[in-house]
Scaffold this active site. Structure first.
Site, PDB file in Angstrom:
ATOM      1  N   TYR A  22       0.902  -1.068   0.025  1.00 49.72           N
ATOM      2  CA  TYR A  22      -0.044   0.050   0.044  1.00 49.72           C
ATOM      3  C   TYR A  22       0.957   1.144   0.003  1.00 49.72           C
ATOM      4  O   TYR A  22       2.155   1.129   0.370  1.00 49.72           O
ATOM      5  CB  TYR A  22      -0.936  -0.047   1.289  1.00 49.72           C
ATOM      6  CG  TYR A  22      -0.406  -0.116   2.590  1.00 49.72           C
ATOM      7  CD1 TYR A  22      -0.151   0.929   3.239  1.00 49.72           C
ATOM      8  CD2 TYR A  22      -0.076  -1.566   3.241  1.00 49.72           C
ATOM      9  CE1 TYR A  22       0.719   0.627   4.472  1.00 49.72           C
ATOM     10  CE2 TYR A  22       0.397  -1.736   4.480  1.00 49.72           C
ATOM     11  CZ  TYR A  22       0.624  -0.586   4.936  1.00 49.72           C
ATOM     12  OH  TYR A  22       1.208  -0.669   6.455  1.00 49.72           O
ATOM     13  N   HIS A  52       6.200  -0.894   0.907  1.00 50.54           N
ATOM     14  CA  HIS A  52       5.797   0.284  -0.005  1.00 50.54           C
ATOM     15  C   HIS A  52       6.606  -0.160  -1.260  1.00 50.54           C
ATOM     16  O   HIS A  52       7.752  -0.342  -1.341  1.00 50.54           O
ATOM     17  CB  HIS A  52       5.921   1.634   0.472  1.00 50.54           C
ATOM     18  CG  HIS A  52       5.343   1.781   2.011  1.00 50.54           C
ATOM     19  ND1 HIS A  52       3.908   1.638   2.014  1.00 50.54           N
ATOM     20  CD2 HIS A  52       5.564   2.207   3.019  1.00 50.54           C
ATOM     21  CE1 HIS A  52       3.596   1.703   3.160  1.00 50.54           C
ATOM     22  NE2 HIS A  52       4.700   1.975   3.931  1.00 50.54           N
TER      23      HIS A  52
END
Ligand SMILES: *[C@@H]1O[C@H](CO)[C@@H](O)[C@H](O)[C@H]1NC(C)=O
Ligand SMILES: *[C@@H]1O[C@H](CO)[C@@H](O)[C@H](O)[C@H]1NC(C)=O
Ligand SMILES: *[C@@H]1O[C@H](CO)[C@@H](O)[C@H](O)[C@H]1NC(C)=O
Ligand SMILES: *[C@@H]1O[C@H](CO)[C@@H](O)[C@H](O)[C@H]1NC(C)=O
Length: 313
Positions: free
Chosen positions: A241, A289
């Protein structure tokens, strides 16, 4: 020669036809182009963000509401996407209960982030990279309308390089630090528990609906905005995310008409560290990430002149 009024009439007729024939995104782009031609500027800067390039307009959706309010809540679908980010076991009911509790304590504001033809809002998004050291960016950063810092970022002792003002500080519970009462706390929530945490974090003076000038104001990023960044900007990668820094940059594109980015990326030796501390592992480690992908998008925004980027060297 057609009169201006008749020109506008035909253009609007054309826009309507085009809107019927094409999908929403294409017609939105077309309407932007038309308003550019007619010089109905969306903002008062030299250049407004919603003008131009297909690459940008494919990603940027000005209709997405960045912040939670009672009116702009989220659907259960969005909740179900969001709760998986950190394996939250809460139910949608638990979530709405927590949100209700927060709104019993803070004013329920409709945060309008739309541009306006008589305003030119400038944003400085200040990351924590070591490339700020020795940069002397302080005065430049302080000259912006909105100055957004994040996580454990600080100014005390680093004023010459990073400035003194902070209008918005982005945090989540694990990255929290005390804030002065002139700064907005922008919560980036990653689980239902984070909303309960903010209630305890707020100083007692904020616990009442008392919009005094100097109380900390809590603003909560909407999970719907996080999903938008994940899908529209990062093109929906699995098992990851968006990072706080990347979301802050996209957020600033929604809050401001001119965006300057400071303190992102490596230092001049290629080390990744913070200006206020030495990180032990200086290789780019971004956990869940997509660090390099996010950095490429920021670079692309810079190349399209959608943002200014200050690299400190
Ligand atoms: C933009 O966001 C709004 C609100 O979430 C949504 O209804 C709309 O479909 C989006 N538009 C595009 C082109 O994705
Ligand atoms: C979540 O909701 C369930 C069922 O309503 C309840 O039993 C549980 O205690 C709630 N959890 C929290 C943390 O409030
Ligand atoms: C904000 O902080 C300043 C200095 O720390 C203090 O003098 C002032 O009373 C505070 N205001 C509120 C509303 O808490
Ligand atoms: C950057 O990293 C290299 C290799 O790890 C090291 O030799 C150098 O001293 C580092 N520079 C700084 C400013 O920390």
């Amino acid at each position: 020669m057609l009169s201006r009024k008749r020109k506008i009439f035909f253009l609007l007729l054309y826009v309507t036809t085009v809107s019927v024939l094409f999908n929403g995104r294409q017609s939105a782009r077309f309407v932007n182009y038309i308003s550019h031609v007619l010089e109905t500027r969306s903002c008062a800067c030299q250049k407004c963000l919603s003008e131009g390039e297909p690459w940008f307009m494919d990603r940027y959706n000005q209709s997405v509401k960045p912040f939670l309010s009672r009116k702009h809540g989220i659907t259960e679908d969005i909740f179900n996407w969001w709760k998986r980010l950190q394996g939250d076991r809460s139910s949608f009911n638990n979530y709405t209960e927590a949100i209700d509790k927060v709104f019993q304590m803070i004013p329920d504001k409709d945060h309008n982030t739309q541009p306006s033809p008589d305003k030119c809002r400038s944003c400085a998004v200040v990351g924590n990279s070591r490339n700020l050291k020795g940069s002397h960016y302080g005065a430049l950063i302080d000259s912006h309308d909105i100055i957004m810092r994040m996580n454990r970022g600080r100014t005390q002792g680093y004023e010459i390089d990073v400035g003194t003002r902070t209008t918005h500080h982005v945090m989540y519970p694990e990255s929290a630090k005390p804030l002065p009462n002139t700064t907005h706390l922008v919560l980036f929530p990653f689980k239902t528990k984070d909303f309960r945490w903010t209630i305890n974090y707020l100083p007692p003076s904020s616990h009442k609906y008392q919009p005094t000038k100097n109380t900390i104001e809590l603003i909560m990023l909407s999970p719907a905005f996080m999903k938008y960044v994940h899908e529209n900007w990062l093109l929906n990668p699995t098992r990851t995310y968006p990072s706080t820094g990347f979301m802050a940059v996209v957020l600033s594109l929604h809050m401001c008409d001119e965006v300057s980015v400071f303190g992102f990326g490596a230092d001049s030796d290629g080390n990744w560290s913070h200006y206020f501390e030495e990180l032990r592992n200086k290789l780019l480690r971004t956990g869940l990430h997509k660090g390099p992908q996010e950095y490429r998008i920021i670079q692309q925004l810079f190349e399209l002149q959608k943002i200014h980027m200050y690299k400190g060297w």
